[in-house]
Design a protein around this motif. Structure first.
Motif, PDB file in Angstrom:
ATOM      1  N   SER A  31       4.811   8.940  -5.346  1.00 45.30           N
ATOM      2  CA  SER A  31       4.154   7.947  -4.481  1.00 45.30           C
ATOM      3  C   SER A  31       2.725   7.669  -4.912  1.00 45.30           C
ATOM      4  O   SER A  31       1.850   7.495  -4.090  1.00 45.30           O
ATOM      5  N   ARG A 102      -3.531   1.199  13.099  1.00 43.07           N
ATOM      6  CA  ARG A 102      -3.068   2.171  12.106  1.00 43.07           C
ATOM      7  C   ARG A 102      -4.024   2.144  10.915  1.00 43.07           C
ATOM      8  O   ARG A 102      -4.349   1.078  10.389  1.00 43.07           O
ATOM      9  N   GLY A 106      -1.927  -1.549   5.398  1.00 42.59           N
ATOM     10  CA  GLY A 106      -1.303  -2.223   4.262  1.00 42.59           C
ATOM     11  C   GLY A 106      -0.636  -1.287   3.265  1.00 42.59           C
ATOM     12  O   GLY A 106       0.014  -1.728   2.322  1.00 42.59           O
ATOM     13  N   SER A 107      -0.770  -0.002   3.463  1.00 42.66           N
ATOM     14  CA  SER A 107      -0.225   0.969   2.523  1.00 42.66           C
ATOM     15  C   SER A 107       1.185   1.396   2.926  1.00 42.66           C
ATOM     16  O   SER A 107       1.534   1.433   4.100  1.00 42.66           O
ATOM     17  N   ASP A 108       1.977   1.750   1.929  1.00 44.93           N
ATOM     18  CA  ASP A 108       3.322   2.276   2.176  1.00 44.93           C
ATOM     19  C   ASP A 108       3.291   3.763   2.527  1.00 44.93           C
ATOM     20  O   ASP A 108       4.295   4.311   2.965  1.00 44.93           O
ATOM     21  N   LEU A 109       2.157   4.392   2.316  1.00 43.39           N
ATOM     22  CA  LEU A 109       2.052   5.829   2.581  1.00 43.39           C
ATOM     23  C   LEU A 109       1.947   6.089   4.087  1.00 43.39           C
ATOM     24  O   LEU A 109       1.390   5.267   4.822  1.00 43.39           O
ATOM     25  N   PRO A 110       2.453   7.229   4.539  1.00 43.54           N
ATOM     26  CA  PRO A 110       2.359   7.542   5.970  1.00 43.54           C
ATOM     27  C   PRO A 110       0.905   7.759   6.404  1.00 43.54           C
ATOM     28  O   PRO A 110       0.071   8.237   5.635  1.00 43.54           O
ATOM     29  N   THR A 111       0.614   7.418   7.638  1.00 40.44           N
ATOM     30  CA  THR A 111      -0.738   7.561   8.178  1.00 40.44           C
ATOM     31  C   THR A 111      -1.205   9.017   8.132  1.00 40.44           C
ATOM     32  O   THR A 111      -2.379   9.278   7.866  1.00 40.44           O
TER      33      THR A 111
END
Length: 148
Positions: A31, A102, A106-111
């Motif tokens: 990732s 959040r 804009g990111s695909d990574l989890p918060t």
């Protein structure tokens, strides 16, 4: 001999780096924006040098082998840069959380990744800056005026 606070700073920098690495391991190393290959190896090599080798060289005897500038310039630059960048990022995340938004939407990574990684970077930067200042105070030339 380095001051205890400088040694503590170096170990905090190492802990911050390893915490950031653990956050990456938790979501998977696939990732990352670097993909696989030479870019990833170069990034990870620099990451480990700046996160483990540099802070420890600033406070332990092997660091006295290098010319002074080789540790002071990267230590001061990285320490200040990481602290400022991720300090501002953490403030931004807190403000967004207070607004009910959040972080890094804009990111695909989890918060949760950011809530671990950003504070780890901040600890890393503060620790590195502290260790660098300790190295500077230990290796500087005495003042011509006052002798300190």
């Amino acid at each position: 001999m380095p001051a205890k606070w400088a040694t503590l700073g170096a170990w905090l920098a190492v802990a911050g780096c390893l915490g950031r690495l653990a956050a990456q391991a938790a979501i998977g190393f696939d990732s990352t924006p670097y993909g696989e290959g030479n870019a990833m190896l170069l990034f990870e090599g620099g990451f480990l040098l700046a996160g483990i080798a540099l802070p420890l060289l600033l406070v332990y005897r092997p660091g006295q082998v290098f010319p002074r500038w080789m540790l002071l310039l990267p230590g001061a630059g990285l320490g200040a840069g990481i602290t400022a960048y991720f300090g501002a990022g953490l403030i931004q995340m807190i403000v967004e959380a207070l607004r009910g938004e959040r972080a890094f939407a804009g990111s695909d990574l989890p918060t949760a990744f950011f809530w671990v990684a950003v504070p780890c970077y901040l600890v890393w930067g503060l620790g590195l800056a502290t260790a660098t200042y300790g190295y500077y105070t230990r290796t500087r030339k005495p003042c011509k005026g006052c002798g300190r």
